[in-house]
Write a protein that holds these residues in place. Structure first.
Motif, PDB file in Angstrom:
ATOM      1  N   ASN A   1     -15.162 -13.731  -0.831  1.00 17.71           N
ATOM      2  CA  ASN A   1     -14.707 -12.309  -0.856  1.00 17.71           C
ATOM      3  C   ASN A   1     -13.307 -11.949  -0.476  1.00 17.71           C
ATOM      4  O   ASN A   1     -12.656 -10.912  -0.402  1.00 17.71           O
TER       5      ASN A   1
ATOM      6  N   PHE B   1      -6.109   3.550   1.846  1.00 20.93           N
ATOM      7  CA  PHE B   1      -5.541   2.385   1.782  1.00 20.93           C
ATOM      8  C   PHE B   1      -3.944   2.731   2.272  1.00 20.93           C
ATOM      9  O   PHE B   1      -3.419   2.009   2.864  1.00 20.93           O
TER      10      PHE B   1
ATOM     11  N   ALA C   1     -11.313  -3.574   7.838  1.00 19.30           N
ATOM     12  CA  ALA C   1     -11.034  -3.718   6.652  1.00 19.30           C
ATOM     13  C   ALA C   1     -11.702  -4.905   6.174  1.00 19.30           C
ATOM     14  O   ALA C   1     -12.502  -4.830   4.769  1.00 19.30           O
TER      15      ALA C   1
ATOM     16  N   TYR D   1      -5.460  -3.523  -6.778  1.00 18.60           N
ATOM     17  CA  TYR D   1      -6.382  -2.481  -6.683  1.00 18.60           C
ATOM     18  C   TYR D   1      -5.701  -1.089  -6.718  1.00 18.60           C
ATOM     19  O   TYR D   1      -4.591  -0.815  -6.677  1.00 18.60           O
TER      20      TYR D   1
ATOM     21  N   VAL E   1     -14.203  -3.497   3.178  1.00 17.39           N
ATOM     22  CA  VAL E   1     -13.808  -3.970   1.787  1.00 17.39           C
ATOM     23  C   VAL E   1     -14.191  -5.233   1.522  1.00 17.39           C
ATOM     24  O   VAL E   1     -14.612  -5.303   0.192  1.00 17.39           O
ATOM     25  N   HIS E   2     -14.335  -6.342   2.322  1.00 20.60           N
ATOM     26  CA  HIS E   2     -14.526  -7.617   1.729  1.00 20.60           C
ATOM     27  C   HIS E   2     -16.102  -7.779   2.179  1.00 20.60           C
ATOM     28  O   HIS E   2     -16.663  -8.580   1.012  1.00 20.60           O
TER      29      HIS E   2
ATOM     30  N   LYS F   1       0.974  -1.224  -0.023  1.00 22.04           N
ATOM     31  CA  LYS F   1      -0.089  -0.134   0.018  1.00 22.04           C
ATOM     32  C   LYS F   1       0.814   1.390   0.138  1.00 22.04           C
ATOM     33  O   LYS F   1       0.560   2.320  -0.503  1.00 22.04           O
TER      34      LYS F   1
END
Length: 122
Positions: free
Chosen positions: A91, A42, A76, A36, A80-81, A27
């Motif tokens: 996911n 992030f 997170a 991504y 996100v998932h 990141k």
């Protein structure tokens, strides 16, 4: 078996930190390349992951840092998932869940042997 417990805990802490550092470098430094787009959120997470995993690796401030990282991984997962799919296998959130609970375990179990936290107590 109990005499090996502090060393096994230290190995768990060290290996987890080494794996987690990779997420921070991805990141912050773009290595390994991320699949991504890196946004500000992030990037901030990457800074937390880099510094936090380095401290966990050294076994310094293990309990409070592990608590912070556990919370970060819970956030997170849900940000996100979880919106992708309910099931972690679908996911790609199983890693976040495992990191979350390993860090939570370290909050209660401590750093094990080979930790700078142990030197501070003396």
């Amino acid at each position: 078996m109990l005499r090996y417990q502090p060393a096994a805990l230290a190995i768990l802490r060290i290996v987890t930190a080494l794996l987690f550092i990779e997420h921070g470098t991805q990141k912050v430094f773009g290595f390994p390349p991320a699949p991504y787009e890196i946004t500000t959120l992030f990037f901030v997470a990457g800074i937390i992951e880099l510094i936090g995993s380095a401290l966990i690796l050294l076994g310094l401030f293990t309990r409070p840092i592990a608590f912070l990282l556990s919370g970060e991984m819970a956030i997170a997962y849900f940000m996100v998932h979880m919106p992708i799919d309910f099931f972690p296998a679908n996911n790609q959130g199983d890693g976040a869940i495992l990191f979350c609970f390993i860090f939570l375990f370290l909050v209660f179990a401590g750093p094990g042997s080979w930790a700078l936290d142990n030197r501070q107590r003396r």
